[in-house]
Scaffold this motif. Structure first.
Motif, PDB file in Angstrom:
ATOM      1  N   TYR A 172      25.085 -30.577  39.890  1.00  0.00           N
ATOM      2  CA  TYR A 172      25.504 -31.730  41.811  1.00  0.00           C
ATOM      3  C   TYR A 172      26.566 -32.663  41.164  1.00  0.00           C
ATOM      4  CZ  TYR A 172      21.325 -29.315  41.717  1.00  0.00           C
ATOM      5  OH  TYR A 172      19.952 -27.659  42.421  1.00  0.00           O
ATOM      6  N   GLY A 173      26.789 -32.416  42.461  1.00  0.00           N
ATOM      7  CA  GLY A 173      28.662 -32.978  43.122  1.00  0.00           C
ATOM      8  C   GLY A 173      27.790 -34.717  43.245  1.00  0.00           C
ATOM      9  N   PRO A 174      28.485 -35.070  43.463  1.00  0.00           N
ATOM     10  CA  PRO A 174      28.934 -36.629  43.658  1.00  0.00           C
ATOM     11  C   PRO A 174      27.681 -36.917  45.514  1.00  0.00           C
ATOM     12  CG  PRO A 174      30.970 -35.971  44.508  1.00  0.00           C
ATOM     13  CD  PRO A 174      30.074 -34.923  43.830  1.00  0.00           C
ATOM     14  N   TYR A 175      27.980 -35.857  46.147  1.00  0.00           N
ATOM     15  CA  TYR A 175      27.207 -35.759  47.058  1.00  0.00           C
ATOM     16  C   TYR A 175      26.054 -34.837  47.864  1.00  0.00           C
ATOM     17  CZ  TYR A 175      31.531 -37.783  49.105  1.00  0.00           C
ATOM     18  OH  TYR A 175      33.077 -38.411  49.497  1.00  0.00           O
ATOM     19  N   GLY A 176      25.930 -34.354  46.682  1.00  0.00           N
ATOM     20  CA  GLY A 176      24.777 -33.369  46.039  1.00  0.00           C
ATOM     21  C   GLY A 176      24.567 -31.916  45.995  1.00  0.00           C
ATOM     22  N   GLU A 177      26.008 -31.987  46.197  1.00  0.00           N
ATOM     23  CA  GLU A 177      26.467 -30.768  46.195  1.00  0.00           C
ATOM     24  C   GLU A 177      26.033 -29.432  45.205  1.00  0.00           C
ATOM     25  OE1 GLU A 177      28.587 -32.810  46.547  1.00  0.00           O
ATOM     26  OE2 GLU A 177      30.373 -32.627  45.720  1.00  0.00           O
ATOM     27  N   PRO A 178      25.558 -28.278  44.965  1.00  0.00           N
ATOM     28  CA  PRO A 178      25.299 -27.264  43.680  1.00  0.00           C
ATOM     29  C   PRO A 178      26.718 -27.285  43.039  1.00  0.00           C
ATOM     30  CG  PRO A 178      24.784 -26.666  45.412  1.00  0.00           C
ATOM     31  CD  PRO A 178      25.482 -27.154  46.071  1.00  0.00           C
ATOM     32  N   ILE A 179      27.118 -27.470  41.831  1.00  0.00           N
ATOM     33  CA  ILE A 179      27.433 -26.993  41.113  1.00  0.00           C
ATOM     34  C   ILE A 179      27.782 -25.580  40.281  1.00  0.00           C
ATOM     35  CG2 ILE A 179      30.447 -27.404  40.293  1.00  0.00           C
ATOM     36  CD1 ILE A 179      29.886 -30.310  41.514  1.00  0.00           C
ATOM     37  N   ALA A 180      28.397 -24.775  40.424  1.00  0.00           N
ATOM     38  CA  ALA A 180      27.723 -23.820  39.168  1.00  0.00           C
ATOM     39  C   ALA A 180      28.690 -23.235  38.701  1.00  0.00           C
ATOM     40  CB  ALA A 180      26.858 -22.392  40.348  1.00  0.00           C
ATOM     41  N   ALA A 181      28.716 -23.432  37.373  1.00  0.00           N
ATOM     42  CA  ALA A 181      29.955 -22.399  36.165  1.00  0.00           C
ATOM     43  C   ALA A 181      29.206 -21.542  35.408  1.00  0.00           C
ATOM     44  CB  ALA A 181      30.573 -24.140  35.906  1.00  0.00           C
ATOM     45  N   ARG A 182      29.772 -20.631  34.570  1.00  0.00           N
ATOM     46  CA  ARG A 182      29.684 -19.896  33.787  1.00  0.00           C
ATOM     47  C   ARG A 182      31.098 -19.798  32.323  1.00  0.00           C
ATOM     48  NH1 ARG A 182      27.794 -13.985  34.808  1.00  0.00           N
ATOM     49  NH2 ARG A 182      26.480 -14.904  34.531  1.00  0.00           N
ATOM     50  N   TYR A 183      30.496 -20.065  31.286  1.00  0.00           N
ATOM     51  CA  TYR A 183      31.484 -20.236  30.614  1.00  0.00           C
ATOM     52  C   TYR A 183      31.510 -19.166  29.652  1.00  0.00           C
ATOM     53  CZ  TYR A 183      30.872 -24.440  32.209  1.00  0.00           C
ATOM     54  OH  TYR A 183      31.933 -26.109  32.982  1.00  0.00           O
ATOM     55  N   TRP A 184      32.289 -18.769  29.203  1.00  0.00           N
ATOM     56  CA  TRP A 184      32.334 -17.619  27.640  1.00  0.00           C
ATOM     57  C   TRP A 184      32.872 -18.248  26.831  1.00  0.00           C
ATOM     58  CZ3 TRP A 184      30.371 -12.307  29.396  1.00  0.00           C
ATOM     59  CH2 TRP A 184      30.129 -12.479  30.910  1.00  0.00           C
ATOM     60  N   GLY A 185      32.490 -17.385  25.220  1.00  0.00           N
ATOM     61  CA  GLY A 185      33.005 -17.187  24.648  1.00  0.00           C
ATOM     62  C   GLY A 185      33.980 -16.103  24.760  1.00  0.00           C
ATOM     63  N   GLN A 186      33.896 -16.072  23.009  1.00  0.00           N
ATOM     64  CA  GLN A 186      35.336 -14.984  22.553  1.00  0.00           C
ATOM     65  C   GLN A 186      34.360 -13.990  22.392  1.00  0.00           C
ATOM     66  OE1 GLN A 186      34.645 -17.200  20.854  1.00  0.00           O
ATOM     67  NE2 GLN A 186      34.598 -16.288  19.003  1.00  0.00           N
ATOM     68  N   GLY A 187      35.355 -12.538  22.671  1.00  0.00           N
ATOM     69  CA  GLY A 187      34.117 -11.708  22.300  1.00  0.00           C
ATOM     70  C   GLY A 187      33.775 -11.996  20.547  1.00  0.00           C
ATOM     71  N   THR A 188      32.714 -10.556  19.798  1.00  0.00           N
ATOM     72  CA  THR A 188      32.317 -10.644  18.573  1.00  0.00           C
ATOM     73  C   THR A 188      32.412  -9.032  18.554  1.00  0.00           C
ATOM     74  OG1 THR A 188      32.238 -11.186  16.505  1.00  0.00           O
ATOM     75  CG2 THR A 188      31.012 -11.284  17.874  1.00  0.00           C
ATOM     76  N   GLN A 189      33.135  -8.348  17.680  1.00  0.00           N
ATOM     77  CA  GLN A 189      32.954  -6.353  17.886  1.00  0.00           C
ATOM     78  C   GLN A 189      31.725  -6.947  16.775  1.00  0.00           C
ATOM     79  OE1 GLN A 189      34.769  -4.109  18.565  1.00  0.00           O
ATOM     80  NE2 GLN A 189      32.987  -3.329  18.185  1.00  0.00           N
TER      81      GLN A 189
END
Length: 124
Positions: free
Chosen positions: A102-119
């Motif tokens: 949540y940001g400074p004004y209470g706003e939701p902040i969503a994020a997605r982080y990816w790893g590198q692929g593995t075969q």
């Protein structure tokens, strides 16, 4: 934030592999962590997901009963144990972490982080 996926390789059908996804800059216990895969010519597929506040992971029907995802919070690592592998499991596997802050004004902040692929390659 960095996610480091590892553990892929070549295995015969019926074999097992364990994939690892280690995080830096992010606490996995506060994130929803998913495993995805993409095979050549196929859609990106969600394989398993470990929700942030739910101890019961989701599994795609194609892997249910064969794959297990679990966390080691002390190591800040999530694993995908893959048993009884089939040739159709051949793909590049990715881990991803979804966070909600949540940001400074209470706003939701969503994020997605990816790893590198593995075969992962399963031979028949």
């Amino acid at each position: 934030v960095q996610l480091q996926a590892s553990g892929g390789g070549v295995v015969q059908a019926g074999g097992s592999l364990r994939l690892s996804c280690a995080a830096s800059g992010l606490t996995f216990s506060r994130a929803t962590v998913g495993w995805f895969r993409q095979a050549p010519g196929k859609e990106h597929e969600l394989v398993a997901r470990h929700l942030r506040y739910n101890s019961n992971p989701y599994y795609a029907d194609s892997v249910k009963g064969r794959f297990t995802t679990f966390r080691d919070n002390a190591k800040n690592t999530v694993y995908l144990q893959m048993n009884n592998l089939k040739p159709e499991d051949t793909a590049v596997y990715y881990c991803a972490a979804d966070t909600l802050d949540y940001g400074p004004y209470g706003e939701p902040i969503a994020a997605r982080y990816w790893g590198q692929g593995t075969q992962v390659t399963v031979s028949s």
